[in-house]
Design a protein around this motif. Structure first.
Motif, short mmCIF file in Angstrom:
data_model
loop_
_atom_site.label_atom_id
_atom_site.label_comp_id
_atom_site.label_asym_id
_atom_site.label_seq_id
_atom_site.Cartn_x
_atom_site.Cartn_y
_atom_site.Cartn_z
N GLY A 355 -45.47 43.05 -47.45
CA GLY A 355 -46.46 44.12 -47.42
C GLY A 355 -45.83 45.49 -47.33
O GLY A 355 -46.33 46.45 -47.92
N LEU A 356 -44.71 45.58 -46.63
CA LEU A 356 -44.01 46.86 -46.51
C LEU A 356 -43.48 47.33 -47.85
O LEU A 356 -43.46 48.53 -48.14
N MET A 357 -43.06 46.39 -48.70
CA MET A 357 -42.56 46.75 -50.03
C MET A 357 -43.67 47.38 -50.88
O MET A 357 -43.42 48.31 -51.65
N ILE A 358 -44.89 46.87 -50.74
CA ILE A 358 -46.01 47.42 -51.51
C ILE A 358 -46.39 48.80 -50.98
O ILE A 358 -46.56 49.75 -51.74
N GLY A 359 -46.56 48.90 -49.65
CA GLY A 359 -46.98 50.16 -49.06
C GLY A 359 -45.90 51.22 -49.04
O GLY A 359 -46.20 52.42 -49.06
N GLY A 360 -44.62 50.80 -49.01
CA GLY A 360 -43.52 51.76 -48.91
C GLY A 360 -42.89 52.12 -50.23
O GLY A 360 -42.18 53.13 -50.32
N VAL A 361 -43.12 51.30 -51.27
CA VAL A 361 -42.49 51.56 -52.57
C VAL A 361 -43.53 51.69 -53.68
O VAL A 361 -43.60 52.71 -54.36
N GLY A 362 -44.34 50.65 -53.87
CA GLY A 362 -45.27 50.62 -55.00
C GLY A 362 -46.28 51.75 -55.00
O GLY A 362 -46.40 52.49 -55.99
N ILE A 363 -47.00 51.92 -53.89
CA ILE A 363 -48.04 52.95 -53.84
C ILE A 363 -47.48 54.36 -53.86
O ILE A 363 -47.98 55.22 -54.59
N PRO A 364 -46.42 54.69 -53.08
CA PRO A 364 -45.86 56.05 -53.19
C PRO A 364 -45.38 56.39 -54.59
O PRO A 364 -45.54 57.53 -55.04
N MET A 365 -44.80 55.42 -55.30
CA MET A 365 -44.37 55.69 -56.68
C MET A 365 -45.57 55.95 -57.58
O MET A 365 -45.49 56.77 -58.51
N ALA A 366 -46.68 55.26 -57.33
CA ALA A 366 -47.89 55.52 -58.11
C ALA A 366 -48.43 56.92 -57.85
O ALA A 366 -48.89 57.60 -58.79
N VAL A 367 -48.38 57.37 -56.61
CA VAL A 367 -48.81 58.73 -56.28
C VAL A 367 -47.93 59.75 -57.01
O VAL A 367 -48.42 60.73 -57.60
N LEU A 368 -46.62 59.51 -56.99
CA LEU A 368 -45.69 60.40 -57.69
C LEU A 368 -45.98 60.44 -59.18
O LEU A 368 -45.93 61.50 -59.82
N GLY A 369 -46.31 59.26 -59.75
CA GLY A 369 -46.63 59.21 -61.17
C GLY A 369 -47.88 60.00 -61.52
O GLY A 369 -47.94 60.66 -62.57
N THR A 370 -48.89 59.94 -60.65
CA THR A 370 -50.12 60.70 -60.88
C THR A 370 -49.83 62.21 -60.89
O THR A 370 -50.31 62.94 -61.76
N VAL A 371 -49.03 62.66 -59.92
CA VAL A 371 -48.67 64.07 -59.87
C VAL A 371 -47.85 64.47 -61.10
O VAL A 371 -48.06 65.53 -61.70
N LEU A 372 -46.94 63.59 -61.50
CA LEU A 372 -46.10 63.87 -62.67
C LEU A 372 -46.93 63.98 -63.94
O LEU A 372 -46.69 64.85 -64.79
N GLY A 373 -47.94 63.10 -64.08
CA GLY A 373 -48.81 63.17 -65.24
C GLY A 373 -49.56 64.49 -65.32
O GLY A 373 -49.68 65.09 -66.39
N GLY A 374 -50.06 64.96 -64.17
CA GLY A 374 -50.74 66.24 -64.14
C GLY A 374 -49.80 67.40 -64.45
O GLY A 374 -50.17 68.35 -65.15
N ALA A 375 -48.56 67.31 -63.95
CA ALA A 375 -47.58 68.37 -64.21
C ALA A 375 -47.21 68.44 -65.69
O ALA A 375 -47.07 69.53 -66.26
#
Length: 645
Positions: A355-375
């Motif tokens: 669970g830590l791998m999903i919450g600590g890696v997968g979701i933060p990378m998705a947030v970064l991708g969303t910001v990158l797409g907007g940029a």
């Protein structure tokens, strides 16, 4: 004090107390959204633990994980009608209190049922032999099994699943007014200058909240499920044991307290407050536009809903983009629910670490991708044609980054009599009268795993000074010295976990890049009057076609790879062993299928908008079904999609 246009006629001007400031509302709403989304992420992080505790199949777990969308989907349509007709803060507070009660209801089975009973307890100092050792006479094992089943028959175990479903249903209903009413309230009473900042804070929390849920789950699941009923000396299992069940209920109690605390301030916010001062002395007060839908009665709204929805869905670009997003939403909802289980089984990791791998890696990378797409959209000032090409490029890159995941894994470890299928070990332990429900994995000295010491033909056990099992001895079915260690042999794939997590993080980032441009395509290719409605229909289709069926589809696929189901009192329980090759191929293969579906949709969109743009160059005055606003400047606020955990 200056009266503003947002104050109802005849209403008294309220003093500028703390609950009449929009900044205070934004702070309270940020905390509430964080607590509400924490519950959603926590449920997904603990779903496999609940599955093991109450003997559920993965399909039932998937239904449970997505059942909150049922109540949400039924009522979300009415949110666009009521709008500012109701006292929005109180409705938000009421929804939060309902979610608080729902969290308590989900945790209640732990307190209404007896303690967790797992098979093959280790022998106690009193000499009770209920550990599933090899016994030439089966009378003791049979009577012990009957006593256990009789004790469980008297419990309220059968009501657990309906209670969990009801809790999820109420949780979804409680979440209905929180985000829509909160965003509209802020947009109405915040200044034009500050409104985008406030909304950005709230939208960022839609991704951060589930991540906190997974991290919280990782922490809570390290505690034994019955730590409140047993002393430390009475807890025999460790988190690495396949029978371990963590304190899944504890996080729901914490979340319930947080929801209650964050709901209280909404009882004190006014229905309307004074418009926030923008700080610009030259700015003139702006009159709020009247939404035509607010002039309709409820029957008129319901009558016009199908007609407006049909008109919106007739736009091919809108329909294809939404279908592409539905594919991605179904993919993400399934992965968020079961990826921790995949990591746990495929790489022999604990539930909390997975669970830590999903919450600590997968979701933060998705947030970064969303910001990158907007940029990227802002930096390149992309039109509709450019946005469609960006989405298409992202899907191609994502497919290539996801394909190697299919090959990062190992086959199921050798389990005697189970994998590969064989009758030799069964004939060896046939004289031991092993109980059908026996499950206490041991690893023999020659690297073969057995379901229990009984199936390994073991007659005795060695313990340390604290009565913890060191190993089982006198094992007639094992090779070599004839002993077996407690616990699973593991898949031997732990060395492949780092590259898998890296590729998973890259794939999550790339998928999320397409989120902002796809929303921009929708906003720029529908009528200006239908934009809010189009986004509402989009969210409804997400729930009906992705968030509800997604986890169920993944759960059903996972169940087809089970090679040994648990059995307790003659009833099938959760799966003990999976064919890991099939698990990996079907679980991640479904990911590729959804990616290809999104790729085909975005490819078709790119072709359509490219041809449309060419036609408009020749005949710029023509605009039939939708308006290509991509070549103009757009000042629309882009709403972010709902997170899938």
């Amino acid at each position: 004090m200056r009266a503003t246009d947002t104050t109802a006629p005849g209403a008294q001007v309220r003093p500028r107390g703390p609950f009449n400031r929009i900044k205070v509302f934004v702070l309270c709403h940020s905390l509430l959204q964080l607590a509400q989304l924490l519950v959603s992420g926590y449920m997904k992080s603990s779903i496999t633990t609940i599955e093991r505790r109450y003997g559920l199949s993965s399909q039932k777990s998937g239904i449970l994980a997505s059942f909150n969308e049922v109540g949400n989907t039924v009522l979300i349509v009415f949110v666009s009608f009521f709008g500012s007709r109701v006292h929005r803060p109180r409705y938000i507070g009421g929804g939060a209190l309902l979610a608080c009660l729902a969290s308590l209801l989900i945790a209640s089975p732990h307190f209404l049922n007896d303690q967790y009973i797992y098979t093959d307890h280790t022998p106690t100092a009193s000499g009770d032999n209920n550990s599933g050792f090899c016994q030439t006479a089966g009378a003791l094992a049979i009577s012990s099994s009957n006593q256990t089943c009789q004790a469980q028959a008297d419990s309220s175990h059968s009501m657990v699943y309906p209670m969990l479903l009801l809790g999820q249903l109420l949780l979804g209903i409680g979440a209905v007014p929180i985000q829509p009413f909160g965003i509209s309230y802020i947009d109405d009473f915040a200044s034009k200058k500050n409104s985008p900042i406030y909304l950005a804070i709230l939208l960022a929390l839609t991704s951060i909240g589930p991540a906190f849920g997974f991290v919280t789950g990782s922490f809570m699941l390290r505690f034994y499920v019955d730590f409140d009923k047993l002393s430390d000396d009475e807890i025999e299992l460790t988190p690495k044991d396949l029978r371990w069940v963590g304190a899944w209920w504890l996080g729901f109690l914490v979340a319930s307290c947080l929801l209650f605390i964050t709901a209280i301030p909404y009882l004190f916010f006014p229905r309307e407050m004074e418009k926030e001062d923008s700080g610009d002395s030259e700015s003139q007060p702006e009159k709020q536009e009247t939404n035509p839908q607010q002039e309709q009665s409820l029957p008129q709204f319901l009558k016009s809903f199908p007609r407006t929805a049909l008109r919106t869905l007739k736009s091919p670009v809108y329909l294809l983009v939404v279908l592409a997003q539905v594919n991605l939403a179904a993919l993400l909802s399934g992965l968020a629910t079961f990826m921790s289980k995949f990591i746990e089984k495929q790489f022999s990791q604990t539930t909390s670490f997975s669970g830590l791998m999903i919450g600590g890696v997968g979701i933060p990378m998705a947030v970064l991708g969303t910001v990158l797409g907007g940029a990227v959209m802002r930096r390149l000032n992309l039109s509709v044609v450019g946005a469609s090409r960006l989405c298409l490029t992202v899907m191609v890159l994502c497919t290539f980054s996801a394909l190697p995941l299919l090959f990062l894994g190992c086959s199921t470890q050798k389990v005697a009599g189970i994998f590969p299928p064989s009758t030799n070990s069964q004939s060896c332990s046939s004289v031991c009268h092993c109980p059908l429900a026996a499950f206490n994995p041991v690893c023999s000295s020659d690297g073969v795993e057995f379901r229990s010491p009984c199936h390994a033909g073991c007659f005795s056990v060695k313990t340390d000074g604290s009565s913890k099992v060191k190993n089982y001895t006198d094992c007639r079915c094992t090779g070599g010295p004839g002993y077996a260690l407690s616990g699973t042999c593991g898949s031997g794939c732990s060395h492949l976990l780092p590259p898998f997590v890296v590729l998973l993080g890259i794939t999550s980032l790339i998928i999320a890049v397409s989120q902002t441009p796809s929303v921009m395509i929708i906003l720029r290719t529908v009528r200006a009057a239908d934009k809010s409605f189009a986004v509402g229909v989009q969210y409804m289709l997400f729930r009906v076609l992705a968030f509800m069926p997604g986890p169920m589809i993944y759960g059903s696929i996972i169940d087809t790879t089970c090679i040994l189901w648990g059995n307790k009192c003659g009833k099938q329980t959760s799966c003990h062993y999976y064919d890991l090759d099939l698990f990996r191929q079907r679980f991640l293969g479904l990911l590729i299928v959804f990616l290809c579906g999104a790729l085909l949709c975005f490819l078709t969109v790119a072709v359509i908008v490219h041809r449309k743009a060419k036609c408009e160059e020749v005949q710029p005055a023509q605009a039939k079904d939708y308006e290509m606003v991509g070549q103009k400047e757009s000042t629309d606020v882009i709403p972010k999609e709902k997170s899938p955990v």
